[in-house]
Design an enzyme around this catalytic site. Structure first.
Site, PDB file in Angstrom:
ATOM      1  CG  ASN A  62      25.639  42.879   8.065  1.00 58.47           C
ATOM      2  OD1 ASN A  62      25.290  43.549   6.960  1.00 58.47           O
ATOM      3  ND2 ASN A  62      24.618  42.723   9.066  1.00 58.47           N
ATOM      4  CD1 TRP A  63      31.265  45.652   5.360  1.00 59.42           C
ATOM      5  CD2 TRP A  63      31.197  46.659   3.362  1.00 59.42           C
ATOM      6  NE1 TRP A  63      32.404  45.383   4.476  1.00 59.42           N
ATOM      7  CE2 TRP A  63      32.376  45.981   3.607  1.00 59.42           C
ATOM      8  CE3 TRP A  63      30.924  47.293   1.901  1.00 59.42           C
ATOM      9  CZ2 TRP A  63      33.506  45.979   2.684  1.00 59.42           C
ATOM     10  CZ3 TRP A  63      31.722  47.509   1.205  1.00 59.42           C
ATOM     11  CH2 TRP A  63      33.211  46.829   1.350  1.00 59.42           C
ATOM     12  CE  LYS A  64      24.942  45.762  11.264  1.00 57.31           C
ATOM     13  NZ  LYS A  64      24.578  45.707  12.665  1.00 57.31           N
ATOM     14  CG  HIS A 101      20.898  41.472  10.371  1.00 56.21           C
ATOM     15  ND1 HIS A 101      20.553  42.517  11.207  1.00 56.21           N
ATOM     16  CD2 HIS A 101      22.166  41.369  10.852  1.00 56.21           C
ATOM     17  CE1 HIS A 101      21.544  42.960  11.840  1.00 56.21           C
ATOM     18  NE2 HIS A 101      22.603  42.399  11.659  1.00 56.21           N
ATOM     19  CD  GLU A 110      21.054  45.972  11.776  1.00 57.46           C
ATOM     20  OE1 GLU A 110      21.491  46.028  10.661  1.00 57.46           O
ATOM     21  OE2 GLU A 110      21.822  46.208  12.912  1.00 57.46           O
ATOM     22  CD  GLU A 127      24.401  39.093  13.595  1.00 54.27           C
ATOM     23  OE1 GLU A 127      25.488  39.324  13.610  1.00 54.27           O
ATOM     24  OE2 GLU A 127      23.139  39.535  13.123  1.00 54.27           O
ATOM     25  N   GLY A 133      25.871  45.838  17.862  1.00 61.29           N
ATOM     26  CA  GLY A 133      26.313  47.441  17.853  1.00 61.29           C
ATOM     27  C   GLY A 133      26.366  48.027  19.369  1.00 61.29           C
ATOM     28  CB  SER A 137      29.733  43.644  20.351  1.00 65.03           C
ATOM     29  OG  SER A 137      28.476  44.795  20.229  1.00 65.03           O
ATOM     30  N   GLY A 191      29.779  43.430  12.205  1.00 61.42           N
ATOM     31  CA  GLY A 191      29.060  44.444  11.667  1.00 61.42           C
ATOM     32  C   GLY A 191      30.310  45.736  11.587  1.00 61.42           C
ATOM     33  N   GLY A 192      30.051  46.555  12.756  1.00 59.86           N
ATOM     34  CA  GLY A 192      30.638  47.687  13.060  1.00 59.86           C
ATOM     35  C   GLY A 192      32.321  47.556  12.690  1.00 59.86           C
TER      36      GLY A 192
HETATM   37  P1  PGA Z   1      28.027  44.384  15.280  1.00 63.45           P
HETATM   38  O1  PGA Z   1      26.873  44.116  14.037  1.00 63.45           O
HETATM   39  O2  PGA Z   1      29.428  43.591  14.903  1.00 63.45           O
HETATM   40  O3  PGA Z   1      28.422  45.827  14.623  1.00 63.45           O
HETATM   41  O4  PGA Z   1      27.533  44.313  16.497  1.00 63.45           O
HETATM   42  C1  PGA Z   1      26.959  42.708  13.937  1.00 63.45           C
HETATM   43  C2  PGA Z   1      25.772  42.420  13.076  1.00 63.45           C
HETATM   44  O5  PGA Z   1      24.515  42.979  13.188  1.00 63.45           O
HETATM   45  O6  PGA Z   1      25.394  41.563  12.101  1.00 63.45           O
END
Ligand code: PGA
Length: 257
Positions: free
Chosen positions: A9-11, A96, A98, A172, A178, A217, A238-239
């Site tokens: 998930n590159w956001k 998600h 966010e 999640e 993050g 994470s 994500g990250g």
């Molecule tokens: P993260 O994000 O790996 O940076 O914690 C995961 C996500 O939001 O899907």
């Protein structure tokens, strides 16, 4: 055993060079036996889908990070499930945290989006998870249950007659996203088991068609321990998906054959 799904998930990050680096890395080896999903921003979808097709890498697919549940209409800035499918996607992330926290998506919106995704032949990756305060208050299961409840119709309907997994639930925990602090593998496993029981309560057949993946994470250093837990069918990353080397290392850890 369920074929694992490891999703990036590159956001609002990444570019075509990142897609190229991941695809090239997969071609060099690794990823066998694993479904790998790239979810770049909307504007890159069609091109990344083209790159993926050209690479002919088995199990590699492209997905969007969001969709609108309407079929079409005066919804400035929105993108429908059919448009996402038309761009060459097979998946879409739905709900998600966010989207829920920053863009006001409700549990009911999430359920509509999951239905719209299925209607267009996309596999929804439905995200659920509790905040830190909710976990501290011992409300993790209640929160996840409330997030899953409006999806009853989605689960009950089941999928077509194919034998693939037609959706995923991504657990999640919001506090893990993050933050650098992933859930302990055993804690994640317990919630995954709870999610399976809830899905099965709506439709016992649906649980066999779902993958329950973990996000929050996930990094090269903790992926193997998470994947070693029965019931963790992969990851939403994500990250660490923004560095091709780290993402490839996550793909290889635990599942590589
Ligand atoms: P993260 O994000 O790996 O940076 O914690 C995961 C996500 O939001 O899907």
């Amino acid at each position: 055993m369920t074929r694992p799904l490891i999703a990036a998930n590159w956001k609002m990050n990444g570019d075509l060079a990142l897609a190229e680096a991941v695809i090239a890395g997969l071609a060099e080896g690794g990823g066998g036996g694993v479904d790998v999903l790239l979810c770049p921003p909307f504007v890159y979808l069609r091109e990344v889908a083209r790159m993926v097709r050209q690479a002919k890498a088995a199990g590699l697919a492209v997905g969007a990070q969001n969709l609108d549940y309407h079929a079409h209409g005066a919804f400035t800035g929105e993108v429908s499930a059919a448009m996402i499918a038309d761009a060459g996607c097979e998946y879409v992330i739905v709900g998600h945290s966010e989207r829920r926290a920053l863009f006001g998506e409700s549990d009911a919106d999430v359920a509509r989006k999951a239905q719209a995704a299925r209607g267009a032949g996309l596999a929804a990756v439905v995200c659920v998870g509790e905040t830190f305060a909710e976990r501290e208050a011992g409300r993790t299961e209640a929160v996840v249950e409330a997030q899953l409840a409006p999806l009853a119709g989605f689960f009950a309907e089941g999928a077509g007659s194919g034998d693939g997994c037609d959706f995923a639930v991504a657990y999640e925990p919001v506090w893990a996203i993050g933050s650098g602090q992933s859930a302990a593998p055993g804690d994640a496993r317990a919630v995954h088991e709870f999610i399976r029981r809830r899905v099965a309560a709506h439709n016992p057949a649906a649980v066999g068609r779902a993958r329950v993946i973990y996000g929050g994470s996930v990094k090269p250093g903790n992926a193997a321990a998470l994947f070693a837990e029965p019931g963790i069918d992969g990851a939403l990353v994500g990250g660490a998906s923004l560095a091709a080397r780290d993402f490839l290392s996550i793909i290889r850890s635990g599942y590589a054959d």
